[in-house]
Scaffold this motif. Structure first.
Motif, PDB file in Angstrom:
ATOM      1  N   SER A  42      38.056  85.560 -53.661  1.00  0.00           N
ATOM      2  CA  SER A  42      38.323  85.077 -52.304  1.00  0.00           C
ATOM      3  C   SER A  42      37.863  86.083 -51.252  1.00  0.00           C
ATOM      4  O   SER A  42      37.596  85.717 -50.115  1.00  0.00           O
ATOM      5  CB  SER A  42      39.806  84.724 -52.134  1.00  0.00           C
ATOM      6  OG  SER A  42      40.594  85.856 -52.359  1.00  0.00           O
ATOM      7  N   ILE A  43      37.769  87.364 -51.639  1.00  0.00           N
ATOM      8  CA  ILE A  43      37.288  88.374 -50.689  1.00  0.00           C
ATOM      9  C   ILE A  43      35.767  88.504 -50.761  1.00  0.00           C
ATOM     10  O   ILE A  43      35.122  88.911 -49.797  1.00  0.00           O
ATOM     11  CB  ILE A  43      37.952  89.750 -50.988  1.00  0.00           C
ATOM     12  CG1 ILE A  43      39.451  89.689 -50.726  1.00  0.00           C
ATOM     13  CG2 ILE A  43      37.326  90.859 -50.160  1.00  0.00           C
ATOM     14  CD1 ILE A  43      40.188  90.968 -51.078  1.00  0.00           C
ATOM     15  N   GLY A  44      35.231  88.169 -51.915  1.00  0.00           N
ATOM     16  CA  GLY A  44      33.792  88.302 -52.105  1.00  0.00           C
ATOM     17  C   GLY A  44      33.404  89.679 -52.616  1.00  0.00           C
ATOM     18  O   GLY A  44      32.446  90.279 -52.161  1.00  0.00           O
ATOM     19  N   THR A  45      34.214  90.174 -53.572  1.00  0.00           N
ATOM     20  CA  THR A  45      33.880  91.461 -54.180  1.00  0.00           C
ATOM     21  C   THR A  45      34.149  91.348 -55.682  1.00  0.00           C
ATOM     22  O   THR A  45      34.412  90.259 -56.184  1.00  0.00           O
ATOM     23  CB  THR A  45      34.684  92.603 -53.516  1.00  0.00           C
ATOM     24  OG1 THR A  45      34.270  93.844 -54.068  1.00  0.00           O
ATOM     25  CG2 THR A  45      36.174  92.450 -53.700  1.00  0.00           C
ATOM     26  N   SER A  46      34.087  92.489 -56.381  1.00  0.00           N
ATOM     27  CA  SER A  46      34.281  92.408 -57.830  1.00  0.00           C
ATOM     28  C   SER A  46      35.730  92.700 -58.200  1.00  0.00           C
ATOM     29  O   SER A  46      36.467  93.343 -57.444  1.00  0.00           O
ATOM     30  CB  SER A  46      33.371  93.416 -58.532  1.00  0.00           C
ATOM     31  OG  SER A  46      33.853  94.726 -58.286  1.00  0.00           O
ATOM     32  N   GLU A  47      36.120  92.221 -59.376  1.00  0.00           N
ATOM     33  CA  GLU A  47      37.468  92.468 -59.886  1.00  0.00           C
ATOM     34  C   GLU A  47      37.735  93.970 -59.998  1.00  0.00           C
ATOM     35  O   GLU A  47      38.813  94.448 -59.647  1.00  0.00           O
ATOM     36  CB  GLU A  47      37.597  91.786 -61.253  1.00  0.00           C
ATOM     37  CG  GLU A  47      38.975  91.881 -61.864  1.00  0.00           C
ATOM     38  CD  GLU A  47      39.016  91.222 -63.237  1.00  0.00           C
ATOM     39  OE1 GLU A  47      38.019  91.363 -64.008  1.00  0.00           O
ATOM     40  OE2 GLU A  47      40.010  90.567 -63.553  1.00  0.00           O
ATOM     41  N   ALA A  48      36.721  94.707 -60.445  1.00  0.00           N
ATOM     42  CA  ALA A  48      36.885  96.161 -60.610  1.00  0.00           C
ATOM     43  C   ALA A  48      37.158  96.831 -59.263  1.00  0.00           C
ATOM     44  O   ALA A  48      38.009  97.726 -59.162  1.00  0.00           O
ATOM     45  CB  ALA A  48      35.640  96.757 -61.262  1.00  0.00           C
ATOM     46  N   ASP A  49      36.457  96.391 -58.225  1.00  0.00           N
ATOM     47  CA  ASP A  49      36.672  96.953 -56.889  1.00  0.00           C
ATOM     48  C   ASP A  49      38.097  96.697 -56.406  1.00  0.00           C
ATOM     49  O   ASP A  49      38.737  97.571 -55.816  1.00  0.00           O
ATOM     50  CB  ASP A  49      35.684  96.353 -55.873  1.00  0.00           C
ATOM     51  CG  ASP A  49      34.312  97.002 -55.975  1.00  0.00           C
ATOM     52  OD1 ASP A  49      34.213  98.048 -56.658  1.00  0.00           O
ATOM     53  OD2 ASP A  49      33.365  96.453 -55.384  1.00  0.00           O
ATOM     54  N   VAL A  50      38.584  95.488 -56.660  1.00  0.00           N
ATOM     55  CA  VAL A  50      39.948  95.144 -56.252  1.00  0.00           C
ATOM     56  C   VAL A  50      40.953  96.030 -56.982  1.00  0.00           C
ATOM     57  O   VAL A  50      41.872  96.595 -56.374  1.00  0.00           O
ATOM     58  CB  VAL A  50      40.250  93.649 -56.506  1.00  0.00           C
ATOM     59  CG1 VAL A  50      41.744  93.367 -56.443  1.00  0.00           C
ATOM     60  CG2 VAL A  50      39.509  92.784 -55.493  1.00  0.00           C
TER      61      VAL A  50
END
Lengths: 149, 175
Positions: free
Chosen positions: B31-39
């Protein structure tokens, strides 16, 4: 309340894992299936036992200001004043307590000035003195509310 | 503290809580438009920096039958308050413990703790135990049981002029 709900409540109050499948990890620890745990958590929220599931942010460190305030409200005006105080969107909790200071509430604002401002506005609206009890230190603890059989 | 754009977005996305599904961090990332690892990294960082106090379920005490809610206040000499505060927070039945400013002439108390219980009688016994355990018999003190809890307002406030509102109300407990 069933055993699953008790197990969840007693094990979900902190330390939620940050990994690709956190509910699966939790389910393995508690001896349930992932699906059961996910459904159980959803039910606890929809049944109103859990108000929110996720990270609890530190308001002050995010730049916000928070305080505990109290007022001595004449009993015959209590409900009307409670309504006035609760109409401020910065007021988070409001408890009636057994004391001459009989109304206690938490106020949150984006910064200290705004917080002061809100307390003044409450005084103006109610015509009553608001006492401010800013926090000097929080003594952290493992928050654990045991849900027994 | 300076937050990264991603941390801001995460705080925003998490205002209503974590998605309850098999892969909540991936859902957040999508939903943010990034990767799971970044989150996951950003959340770890928020934890490490102390911006997240606790990660899990916020309970509704009253719904769970914890109707007896005592705010205990003490006037502890300044030189002792840190030590007593730490020991108070370590008691199993204490749910919150804060040191607050006194209001001279009106409210001499500087140490607050909350005890949530199912029965007043048990909470009273716990308070007696606390007072004995910490040697507070001769210290000025008060116990304020709650009578009513008003329907909580969302307690909303804006983080900064550019960010929208986050609900902090539910995340704070009384005292």
């Amino acid at each position: 309340m069933n055993q699953l709900e008790r197990d969840l409540l007693n094990n979900l109050q902190g330390g939620f894992p940050i990994c690709p499948h956190p509910f699966r990890l939790l389910a393995e620890r508690l001896g349930y299936s992932e699906e059961t745990v996910i459904k159980g958590v959803k039910n606890l929220i929809s049944d109103g036992y859990v108000s929110r599931f996720g990270p609890l942010f530190n308001t002050e460190k995010l730049g916000g200001a928070v305080t505990l305030a109290a007022m001595s409200v004449p009993p015959e005006r209590f409900d009307a004043v409670a309504e006035q105080v609760n109409s401020f969107e910065e007021v988070a909790h409001n408890y009636e307590r057994e004391d001459h200071l009989n109304m206690w509430f938490v106020v949150l604002a984006c910064d200290e000035n705004m917080l002061e401002n809100v307390l003044h506005q409450i005084e103006e609206k109610t015509g009553l003195n608001v006492l401010n009890f800013p926090k000097e230190k929080e003594y952290f603890l493992e928050l654990k509310l045991e849900v027994p059989q | 503290m300076e937050l990264t754009a991603l941390q801001h977005q995460l705080i925003e996305e998490l205002r209503n809580g974590l998605p309850i599904c098999s892969h909540p961090y991936r859902t957040l990332a999508d939903s943010i438009g990034t990767s799971e690892a970044d989150v996951m990294n950003a959340l770890h960082q928020l934890m490490q920096d102390g911006l997240i106090n606790r990660f899990g379920a916020i309970l509704r005490h009253r719904a769970l039958g914890y109707q007896a809610n005592a705010m205990c206040v003490f006037d502890i000499p300044d030189q002792d308050v840190r030590d007593i505060g730490k020991r108070m927070a370590a008691l199993s039945y204490v749910t919150l413990c804060y040191q607050r400013e006194r209001v001279p002439g009106i409210w001499p108390f500087n140490l607050y703790c909350m005890i949530h219980g199912r029965e007043k009688m048990i909470v009273r016994a716990q308070i007696r135990h606390m007072v004995a355990q910490l040697g507070l018999t001769d210290v000025p003190q008060k116990v304020l049981f709650s009578k009513r809890c008003f329907a909580q307002h969302a307690g909303k406030y804006s983080l900064s002029p550019t960010s929208s509102v986050i609900p902090a109300g539910e995340q704070h407990e009384p005292a």
